[in-house]
Enzyme design. Structure first.
Site: not given
Length: 158
Positions: A97, A102, A109
């Site tokens: 998560e 962010n 990611y």
């Protein structure tokens, strides 16, 4: 990561996050046997990662690089090392998560091949309010970043 690393890790954690993990959180992860690694530059800890492995899956619980060392590729190296650990433990999928706000982590990611698979409303504390989390997943057989150097829990470089 060892208990001796916790003071340096806590310095980074409290510098990087308004709502940081406690020293007890890190101690509990060590006691539970989670995979915990640190990233060093010139023998100084600049980051760390924590991943829980069970039942063929892994959950990336914490990945952090000191704010002064961010945007230099260390996060990619650390993430890659954690993915290698997951692969070596025969994990098929890694989940995590990240705060919806962010953007730097979300970009990391995405670049590593993680996919957004869900949403957790009010997951993170945020001042007097709560912040949503984006849930990511990645199959460990997919390509990811090139290998970097991190120290595992025994202190050897890999």
């Amino acid at each position: 990561m060892t208990l001796l690393d916790i003071p340096s890790v806590m310095e980074i954690e409290t510098t990087a996050y308004h709502h940081s993990w406690s020293e007890g959180n890190f101690r509990d992860c060590i006691s539970a046997g989670y995979e915990m690694i640190i990233s060093e530059v010139e023998r100084q800890i600049i980051g760390y990662g924590v991943i829980s492995v069970a039942a063929g899956e892994a959950h990336l619980l914490n990945l952090c690089i000191h704010p002064q060392k961010q945007s230099k590729g260390y996060g990619r190296q650390l993430l890659n090392h954690l993915m290698l650990i997951a692969e070596q433990k025969n994990v098929s999928t890694v989940y995590l998560e990240v705060r919806a706000s962010n953007n730097r982590a979300r970009t990391l990611y995405h670049m590593a091949g993680f996919n957004e698979i869900g949403f957790r409303p009010g997951y993170y504390p945020s001042g007097s309010d709560r912040e949503d989390a984006i849930v990511f997943a990645k199959n460990t057989t997919e390509n990811y970043f090139s290998h970097g150097f991190c120290r595992n829990e025994t202190g050897s470089e890999e």
